[in-house]
Scaffold this motif. Structure first.
Motif, PDB file in Angstrom:
ATOM      1  N   CYS A  85     -34.391 -11.871 -30.577  1.00  0.00           N
ATOM      2  CA  CYS A  85     -34.905 -10.503 -30.463  1.00  0.00           C
ATOM      3  C   CYS A  85     -35.919 -10.313 -29.340  1.00  0.00           C
ATOM      4  O   CYS A  85     -36.166  -9.180 -28.920  1.00  0.00           O
ATOM      5  CB  CYS A  85     -35.561 -10.086 -31.783  1.00  0.00           C
ATOM      6  SG  CYS A  85     -34.395  -9.876 -33.155  1.00  0.00           S
ATOM      7  N   VAL A  86     -36.527 -11.381 -28.846  1.00  0.00           N
ATOM      8  CA  VAL A  86     -37.586 -11.257 -27.843  1.00  0.00           C
ATOM      9  C   VAL A  86     -36.971 -11.159 -26.445  1.00  0.00           C
ATOM     10  O   VAL A  86     -35.890 -11.694 -26.183  1.00  0.00           O
ATOM     11  CB  VAL A  86     -38.550 -12.454 -27.944  1.00  0.00           C
ATOM     12  CG1 VAL A  86     -37.909 -13.736 -27.407  1.00  0.00           C
ATOM     13  CG2 VAL A  86     -39.872 -12.162 -27.251  1.00  0.00           C
TER      14      VAL A  86
ATOM     15  N   ILE B 214     -43.599 -15.193 -28.711  1.00  0.00           N
ATOM     16  CA  ILE B 214     -43.394 -15.293 -30.154  1.00  0.00           C
ATOM     17  C   ILE B 214     -44.624 -15.973 -30.749  1.00  0.00           C
ATOM     18  O   ILE B 214     -45.028 -17.048 -30.296  1.00  0.00           O
ATOM     19  CB  ILE B 214     -42.140 -16.126 -30.501  1.00  0.00           C
ATOM     20  CG1 ILE B 214     -40.880 -15.457 -29.955  1.00  0.00           C
ATOM     21  CG2 ILE B 214     -42.035 -16.336 -32.009  1.00  0.00           C
ATOM     22  CD1 ILE B 214     -39.635 -16.316 -30.077  1.00  0.00           C
TER      23      ILE B 214
ATOM     24  N   ALA C  20     -36.212 -14.614 -34.188  1.00  0.00           N
ATOM     25  CA  ALA C  20     -37.241 -14.182 -33.240  1.00  0.00           C
ATOM     26  C   ALA C  20     -36.794 -14.421 -31.807  1.00  0.00           C
ATOM     27  O   ALA C  20     -36.990 -13.564 -30.927  1.00  0.00           O
ATOM     28  CB  ALA C  20     -38.548 -14.912 -33.522  1.00  0.00           C
TER      29      ALA C  20
ATOM     30  N   VAL D 158     -42.888 -10.922 -30.654  1.00  0.00           N
ATOM     31  CA  VAL D 158     -42.448 -11.077 -32.042  1.00  0.00           C
ATOM     32  C   VAL D 158     -43.554 -11.782 -32.809  1.00  0.00           C
ATOM     33  O   VAL D 158     -44.048 -12.832 -32.390  1.00  0.00           O
ATOM     34  CB  VAL D 158     -41.148 -11.899 -32.161  1.00  0.00           C
ATOM     35  CG1 VAL D 158     -40.748 -12.035 -33.635  1.00  0.00           C
ATOM     36  CG2 VAL D 158     -40.019 -11.256 -31.369  1.00  0.00           C
TER      37      VAL D 158
ATOM     38  N   THR E 101     -35.805 -17.726 -39.407  1.00  0.00           N
ATOM     39  CA  THR E 101     -36.542 -16.609 -38.835  1.00  0.00           C
ATOM     40  C   THR E 101     -36.996 -16.898 -37.407  1.00  0.00           C
ATOM     41  O   THR E 101     -37.145 -15.978 -36.604  1.00  0.00           O
ATOM     42  CB  THR E 101     -37.765 -16.285 -39.698  1.00  0.00           C
ATOM     43  OG1 THR E 101     -38.499 -17.490 -39.959  1.00  0.00           O
ATOM     44  CG2 THR E 101     -37.335 -15.659 -41.018  1.00  0.00           C
ATOM     45  N   LEU E 102     -37.228 -18.157 -37.077  1.00  0.00           N
ATOM     46  CA  LEU E 102     -37.588 -18.490 -35.701  1.00  0.00           C
ATOM     47  C   LEU E 102     -36.404 -18.254 -34.780  1.00  0.00           C
ATOM     48  O   LEU E 102     -36.552 -17.718 -33.664  1.00  0.00           O
ATOM     49  CB  LEU E 102     -38.070 -19.940 -35.602  1.00  0.00           C
ATOM     50  CG  LEU E 102     -38.418 -20.448 -34.199  1.00  0.00           C
ATOM     51  CD1 LEU E 102     -39.454 -19.553 -33.529  1.00  0.00           C
ATOM     52  CD2 LEU E 102     -38.925 -21.892 -34.261  1.00  0.00           C
TER      53      LEU E 102
ATOM     54  N   LEU F 127     -45.838 -17.705 -34.081  1.00  0.00           N
ATOM     55  CA  LEU F 127     -45.313 -18.268 -35.323  1.00  0.00           C
ATOM     56  C   LEU F 127     -46.460 -18.357 -36.331  1.00  0.00           C
ATOM     57  O   LEU F 127     -47.241 -19.304 -36.325  1.00  0.00           O
ATOM     58  CB  LEU F 127     -44.713 -19.650 -35.047  1.00  0.00           C
ATOM     59  CG  LEU F 127     -43.944 -20.315 -36.183  1.00  0.00           C
ATOM     60  CD1 LEU F 127     -42.708 -19.491 -36.541  1.00  0.00           C
ATOM     61  CD2 LEU F 127     -43.538 -21.730 -35.788  1.00  0.00           C
TER      62      LEU F 127
ATOM     63  N   VAL G 229     -41.441  -9.902 -38.059  1.00  0.00           N
ATOM     64  CA  VAL G 229     -40.396 -10.455 -38.919  1.00  0.00           C
ATOM     65  C   VAL G 229     -41.041 -10.813 -40.253  1.00  0.00           C
ATOM     66  O   VAL G 229     -41.879 -11.711 -40.333  1.00  0.00           O
ATOM     67  CB  VAL G 229     -39.749 -11.697 -38.280  1.00  0.00           C
ATOM     68  CG1 VAL G 229     -38.714 -12.296 -39.233  1.00  0.00           C
ATOM     69  CG2 VAL G 229     -39.101 -11.339 -36.953  1.00  0.00           C
TER      70      VAL G 229
ATOM     71  N   LEU H  30     -42.131  -6.680 -32.654  1.00  0.00           N
ATOM     72  CA  LEU H  30     -41.295  -6.860 -33.837  1.00  0.00           C
ATOM     73  C   LEU H  30     -42.033  -7.776 -34.805  1.00  0.00           C
ATOM     74  O   LEU H  30     -42.431  -8.881 -34.434  1.00  0.00           O
ATOM     75  CB  LEU H  30     -39.941  -7.476 -33.474  1.00  0.00           C
ATOM     76  CG  LEU H  30     -39.101  -8.001 -34.652  1.00  0.00           C
ATOM     77  CD1 LEU H  30     -38.642  -6.850 -35.544  1.00  0.00           C
ATOM     78  CD2 LEU H  30     -37.902  -8.811 -34.157  1.00  0.00           C
TER      79      LEU H  30
ATOM     80  N   GLU I 286     -43.846 -13.600 -36.183  1.00  0.00           N
ATOM     81  CA  GLU I 286     -42.959 -14.159 -37.219  1.00  0.00           C
ATOM     82  C   GLU I 286     -43.811 -14.562 -38.421  1.00  0.00           C
ATOM     83  O   GLU I 286     -44.675 -15.423 -38.306  1.00  0.00           O
ATOM     84  CB  GLU I 286     -42.206 -15.361 -36.661  1.00  0.00           C
ATOM     85  CG  GLU I 286     -41.070 -15.844 -37.552  1.00  0.00           C
ATOM     86  CD  GLU I 286     -41.576 -16.590 -38.776  1.00  0.00           C
ATOM     87  OE1 GLU I 286     -41.157 -16.242 -39.885  1.00  0.00           O
ATOM     88  OE2 GLU I 286     -42.410 -17.502 -38.620  1.00  0.00           O
ATOM     89  N   THR I 287     -43.564 -13.945 -39.599  1.00  0.00           N
ATOM     90  CA  THR I 287     -44.399 -14.191 -40.775  1.00  0.00           C
ATOM     91  C   THR I 287     -43.608 -14.611 -42.009  1.00  0.00           C
ATOM     92  O   THR I 287     -44.198 -14.811 -43.074  1.00  0.00           O
ATOM     93  CB  THR I 287     -45.195 -12.920 -41.147  1.00  0.00           C
ATOM     94  OG1 THR I 287     -44.314 -11.934 -41.701  1.00  0.00           O
ATOM     95  CG2 THR I 287     -45.916 -12.332 -39.943  1.00  0.00           C
TER      96      THR I 287
END
Length: 361
Positions: A262-263, A269, A259, A238, A255-256, A271, A173, A171, A240-241
Motif C-alpha cells: 500500500c505504501v 512504514i 503495508a 503506513v 499486515t507488514l 511498525l 492498518v 494509512l 501498522e498496528t
C-alpha cells in the motif's frame, strides 16, 4: 500486599508478597488503575515475542513478578517526587552509566530495564519505580486515561518518526486502540487523507468519528482500494498496528506485507505492532521500492505531550475503555479479556481499579 506472580507460561496467580521498599532515587507508588498490554498477554501465554527469552530464563529459576507497565497511581514514599502526586510512569529504565547514556542518548542505552518486564510492575497494590521515570498527571486527566496513556505516547512517537508532513496521506492498518489513537494523532498532526483498514465495523465507525476519510474492511480489497484512492501512487505513510500473535486476536505477520503493497515508492512504514521472533519480512520489496521501515521508541516527552492532548480534549482516550473491573484480584480476568478482545467486544485493554470503586479508575 497482593500482587500477580507468574509461575509458568499461562500460570499467573494472585498472591501475598512483601511490600516493596524504595532504593536510592526510587519512589513507591500506590496503584490506582492498571491495564495489561497485549504484549504482556502474549508473553504470559508464552508467545515468542520481544523479551520472551529473558522471561523464560527467569521462570526457569522460579516464579516471577511480571506485568503492569501501563498504570496510574499516587506517590506515597517520596524522594524527588512529592508524596500525594498523581503519576504515571515511562516503562523504559535506562542505566545512566553506559557510553550512550553519558552522551545523552538514553534511547541507545546498552542495558535498559523495563517496568513490569525486567523488574516488578503494577500488577500489584503498589510498585517501586525510579523517580526519573515518573510523569505527573495533570488535573482534568482521569486515572483511567492516565493508565491508558502509553499507547497514545506510542502513536505520537510513530507519527513523529514517520515525519508526516502537512497534507501527506496516511494509512493506519488496524482499528484497535493503537490504530484509533494513531488516527487521532494523524488528524491533529496535519495529515492529509487518512485511510484505515480494520476488521470490526464498529471500530471503523469510531475511526470515522476520529477523523478518518476512508475506512476499509478486511474483505474490501485493501491494497486495490488504497491504489484507487491515491491514483495508483500509494500512501506516503503506513502506520501498522494490527500484527502479532493470532492467539490474542491479532493478525499475524501478513499486515507488514499489506503495508508494503500500500505504501508509495520512497514512502515510510512504521511498525508499531510486536511481531513474533522470526516473522517473515518482505525485505527485497522494501529495498526495491526504497521504503523505510521504522520502529517507534519511548520516552517521557511523548507521555507529557500525550497527557496534555488528553487534558485539552484533543484526543479521546476514555471512550475506548470498554471494560472496567474492581479490585487487585481481578487482574487475571483483565488479562483474559485483553488476550481476546474481539471475543469480549473490547477496544482498549480491560482496566482494573485498585483501592476504590471501578468508576474511579
Amino acid at each position: 500486599m497482593r500482587a500477580a506472580v507468574l509461575h509458568g507460561f499461562g500460570d499467573l496467580r494472585m498472591e501475598d508478597v512483601p511490600d516493596p521498599a524504595p532504593g536510592p532515587g526510587e519512589v513507591v507508588v500506590d496503584v490506582t488503575c492498571v491495564q495489561p498490554s497485549v504484549t504482556e498477554c502474549m508473553m504470559i501465554a508464552g508467545e515468542p515475542v520481544a523479551q520472551h527469552g529473558h522471561l523464560a530464563a527467569a521462570l526457569a529459576r522460579g516464579p516471577v513478578r511480571f506485568g503492569g507497565h501501563e498504570f496510574c497511581g499516587v506517590v506515597t514514599a517520596a524522594g524527588r517526587v512529592p508524596a500525594g502526586s498523581r503519576v504515571t510512569v515511562v516503562e523504559t529504565v535506562v542505566c545512566g552509566r553506559c557510553a550512550a547514556c553519558r552522551r545523552h542518548r538514553p534511547d541507545a542505552c546498552a542495558s535498559p530495564g523495563f517496568v513490569g518486564f525486567t523488574r516488578p510492575g503494577a500488577f500489584a497494590e503498589r510498585v517501586v519505580v525510579p523517580a526519573a521515570n515518573v510523569v505527573p498527571v495533570p488535573d482534568g486527566v482521569s486515572d483511567s486515561a492516565a493508565a491508558a496513556i502509553q499507547p497514545l505516547a506510542g502513536a505520537i512517537h510513530a507519527h513523529a518518526l514517520a515525519a508526516v508532513r502537512p497534507g501527506e496521506s496516511v494509512l493506519v492498518v488496524g482499528a484497535g486502540v493503537m490504530g484509533l489513537l494513531a488516527v487521532q494523532v494523524a488528524r491533529h498532526g496535519n495529515a492529509g487523507q487518512i485511510l484505515v483498514a480494520g476488521r470490526s465495523r464498529a471500530k471503523l465507525d469510531l475511526a470515522v468519528r476520529f477523523g478518518a476519510d476512508l475506512v476499509l474492511g478486511a474483505g474490501d480489497g485493501v491494497a486495490e482500494r488504497v491504489a484507487d484512492a491515491t491514483e495508483g501512487v500509494g500512501v506516503d505513510v503506513v502506520i501498522e498496528t494490527a500484527g502479532g500473535a493470532p492467539s490474542v486476536g491479532l493478525s499475524g505477520a501478513g499486515t507488514l506485507d499489506l503495508a508494503v503493497r500500500c505504501v508509495r515508492r520512497g514512502g515510510r512504514i512504521v511498525l508499531v505492532s510486536v511481531l513474533p521472533e522470526g516473522a517473515p519480512a518482505p525485505l527485497a520489496r522494501l529495498r526495491e521500492r526504497s521504503v523505510s521501515l521504522l520502529h517507534p521508541g519511548s520516552g517521557a516527552g511523548a507521555f507529557t505531550h500525550a497527557l496534555r492532548l488528553v487534558a485539552r480534549g484533543d484526543v479521546d482516550v476514555e471512550s475506548l475503555v470498554t471494560h472496567r473491573l474492581d479490585g487487585v484480584d481481578e487482574i487475571p480476568e483483565a488479562i483474559r479479556i485483553t488476550a481476546d478482545k474481539p471475543a469480549h467486544g473490547a477496544i482498549n485493554p480491560a482496566q482494573v481499579s485498585i483501592g476504590g470503586p471501578a468508576w474511579h479508575c
